[in-house]
Write a protein that holds these residues in place. Structure first.
Motif, PDB file in Angstrom:
ATOM      1  N   CYS A   1      39.348  -4.866  86.641  1.00 29.43           N
ATOM      2  CA  CYS A   1      38.538  -3.794  87.230  1.00 29.43           C
ATOM      3  C   CYS A   1      38.810  -2.460  86.537  1.00 29.43           C
ATOM      4  O   CYS A   1      37.877  -1.737  86.191  1.00 29.43           O
ATOM      5  CB  CYS A   1      38.832  -3.701  88.730  1.00 29.43           C
ATOM      6  N   LEU A   2      40.084  -2.161  86.317  1.00 29.86           N
ATOM      7  CA  LEU A   2      40.439  -0.906  85.642  1.00 29.86           C
ATOM      8  C   LEU A   2      39.883  -0.873  84.225  1.00 29.86           C
ATOM      9  O   LEU A   2      39.338   0.151  83.782  1.00 29.86           O
ATOM     10  CB  LEU A   2      41.961  -0.715  85.633  1.00 29.86           C
TER      11      LEU A   2
ATOM     12  N   LYS B   1      36.448   0.059  84.055  1.00 30.93           N
ATOM     13  CA  LYS B   1      36.232   1.495  84.275  1.00 30.93           C
ATOM     14  C   LYS B   1      36.808   2.310  83.114  1.00 30.93           C
ATOM     15  O   LYS B   1      37.004   3.519  83.226  1.00 30.93           O
ATOM     16  CB  LYS B   1      36.887   1.927  85.596  1.00 30.93           C
ATOM     17  N   ASN B   2      37.082   1.635  81.997  1.00 27.93           N
ATOM     18  CA  ASN B   2      37.634   2.265  80.794  1.00 27.93           C
ATOM     19  C   ASN B   2      38.983   2.931  81.032  1.00 27.93           C
ATOM     20  O   ASN B   2      39.289   3.958  80.434  1.00 27.93           O
ATOM     21  CB  ASN B   2      36.640   3.255  80.169  1.00 27.93           C
TER      22      ASN B   2
ATOM     23  N   GLN C   1      42.175   9.708  87.714  1.00 25.87           N
ATOM     24  CA  GLN C   1      41.446   8.472  87.973  1.00 25.87           C
ATOM     25  C   GLN C   1      42.114   7.611  89.050  1.00 25.87           C
ATOM     26  O   GLN C   1      41.834   6.422  89.162  1.00 25.87           O
ATOM     27  CB  GLN C   1      41.296   7.686  86.667  1.00 25.87           C
TER      28      GLN C   1
ATOM     29  N   ASP D   1      39.801   5.667  91.208  1.00 21.12           N
ATOM     30  CA  ASP D   1      39.329   4.421  90.606  1.00 21.12           C
ATOM     31  C   ASP D   1      40.340   3.302  90.847  1.00 21.12           C
ATOM     32  O   ASP D   1      39.955   2.165  91.132  1.00 21.12           O
ATOM     33  CB  ASP D   1      39.108   4.596  89.101  1.00 21.12           C
TER      34      ASP D   1
ATOM     35  N   ASP E   1      40.014   2.207  94.433  1.00 20.88           N
ATOM     36  CA  ASP E   1      38.811   1.382  94.585  1.00 20.88           C
ATOM     37  C   ASP E   1      39.052  -0.033  94.058  1.00 20.88           C
ATOM     38  O   ASP E   1      38.671  -1.009  94.710  1.00 20.88           O
ATOM     39  CB  ASP E   1      37.622   2.009  93.849  1.00 20.88           C
ATOM     40  N   CYS E   2      39.670  -0.143  92.888  1.00 21.95           N
ATOM     41  CA  CYS E   2      39.919  -1.466  92.294  1.00 21.95           C
ATOM     42  C   CYS E   2      40.846  -2.299  93.176  1.00 21.95           C
ATOM     43  O   CYS E   2      40.598  -3.494  93.391  1.00 21.95           O
ATOM     44  CB  CYS E   2      40.519  -1.317  90.895  1.00 21.95           C
TER      45      CYS E   2
END
Length: 124
Positions: free
Chosen positions: A74-75, A78-79, A100, A103, A106-107
């Protein structure tokens, strides 16, 4: 707990760090929520807190491997670069740039909910 009509619900080991049990409590009959909380707190304090503390002193935190792999994918999606050597929440927090972190949250939550539906997950 049986005398108080409060039932223990065990979800097993916490997949985030596998250092504690995820437990829930529910009333078998209509009793005030604060009573359920008091019974649960007393039970944990008498029977579980010391065991969990000792376990975490002698075992390293390790995220469940399937969850870690999903979070890393997932990370990367998201780059956010990961090393592939991350093993626990601290490792993830160390590699994700501060800007981040949402992010990362969220992951973790999205994948934990997918892999462990119905299990209450807390991270960080």
């Amino acid at each position: 707990m049986a005398r108080s009509s409060v039932e223990l619900v065990s979800y097993g080991w916490d997949p985030i760090d596998r250092q504690g049990l995820i437990l829930g409590y529910k009333a078998a009959k209509k009793i005030p929520e604060n009573t359920v909380f008091e019974v649960a707190h007393k039970c944990r304090a008498q029977h579980l807190d010391a065991v969990e503390a000792r376990f975490s002193e002698t075992h390293k935190a390790l995220m469940a491997p399937r969850l870690m792999a999903a979070v890393q994918r997932c990370l990367e999606g998201k780059n956010i670069p990961v090393t592939g050597r991350e093993k626990n929440p601290s490792d993830l927090l160390a590699v994700v740039p501060k800007g981040q972190i949402m992010d990362l949250l969220d992951c973790v939550h999205q994948n934990a909910n997918n892999l462990y539906p119905g299990v209450p997950i807390e991270f960080p």
